[in-house]
Scaffold this active site. Structure first.
Site, PDB file in Angstrom:
ATOM      1  N   ASP A 146      23.689 -25.053 -14.852  1.00  0.00           N
ATOM      2  CA  ASP A 146      24.255 -25.898 -14.223  1.00  0.00           C
ATOM      3  C   ASP A 146      24.042 -25.129 -12.458  1.00  0.00           C
ATOM      4  OD1 ASP A 146      25.998 -27.621 -12.859  1.00  0.00           O
ATOM      5  OD2 ASP A 146      27.709 -26.483 -13.145  1.00  0.00           O
ATOM      6  N   GLU A 185      21.079 -29.182 -15.466  1.00  0.00           N
ATOM      7  CA  GLU A 185      21.636 -30.612 -14.959  1.00  0.00           C
ATOM      8  C   GLU A 185      21.110 -31.110 -13.522  1.00  0.00           C
ATOM      9  OE1 GLU A 185      26.476 -31.776 -13.904  1.00  0.00           O
ATOM     10  OE2 GLU A 185      26.197 -29.699 -14.991  1.00  0.00           O
ATOM     11  N   ASP A 197      31.930 -23.271 -14.353  1.00  0.00           N
ATOM     12  CA  ASP A 197      29.623 -23.236 -14.252  1.00  0.00           C
ATOM     13  C   ASP A 197      29.418 -22.818 -15.681  1.00  0.00           C
ATOM     14  OD1 ASP A 197      30.358 -24.468 -11.542  1.00  0.00           O
ATOM     15  OD2 ASP A 197      30.687 -21.659 -11.258  1.00  0.00           O
TER      16      ASP A 197
END
Length: 192
Positions: free
Chosen positions: A34, A97, A171
């Site tokens: 992420d 992501e 996260d």
């Protein structure tokens, strides 16, 4: 560069394979990321005969905690941290992501592009395939709803990976979700 472990029960090592390694299929390992310039979540999951387990999950932070305006140092810290994770766990794939930035904040998109760039570079230097998934697809794949809240994602990750408590910070949960999404997307394939 600082690497911090999250509380995703990641300190428990997986059992070592026993017997002749040539008879066993190597474990499938996926690094989920992420991305962020101040804090980048990462999670390494591994599929073996015993199921899916978290090898490690945590945060890569820049040395200055995000206070520096020196973008070069911040992306260098991110690059070094991701490379350390790759070199330690030797994943077969990296799942990241995708960038989402509102059109009213183009500077955010540009800065996040730098973070994604060094992540892709680190993976490419180790000859690893990199795939990207948008947040809606990850949430839909993991929770069944593309509009799931952060808490729903955390709870689903906790359940799916058999964690004793919610993965923190968010996260870390997001990084584990990206990795798990990639696993689900490639399930049944030899690797990728």
């Amino acid at each position: 560069m600082n690497r911090e472990r999250g509380n995703a029960n990641c300190s428990i090592p997986l059992p070592s394979p026993s017997g002749d390694l040539t008879e066993r299929r190597p474990a499938l390992s996926i690094l989920g990321i992420d991305p962020g310039l101040q804090a980048t979540g990462y999670g390494v999951i591994e599929k073996s005969d015993g199921g899916i387990a978290v090898r490690e999950a945590g945060i890569v932070r820049s040395n200055d905690g995000g206070s520096s305006t020196d973008l070069a140092q911040r992306v260098r810290s991110l690059y070094d941290g991701i490379l350390q994770v790759i070199d330690q766990f030797h994943p077969q794939a990296v799942a990241v992501e995708q960038l989402y930035a509102h059109y009213q904040h183009p500077r955010t998109a540009i800065l996040m592009g730098h973070a994604r760039g060094v992540i892709f570079l680190a993976a490419a230097q180790r000859d690893l395939p990199v795939v990207s998934y948008n947040a809606t697809r990850i949430k839909k794949n993991i929770t069944g709803s593309g509009r799931a809240s952060k808490e729903q994602v955390q709870r689903t990750i906790q359940r799916e990976l058999g964690l004793a408590k919610l993965p923190e910070p968010p996260d870390v949960a997001d990084a584990l979700a990206v990795a798990l999404c990639h696993y689900y997307q490639t399930k049944g394939l030899k690797y990728f």
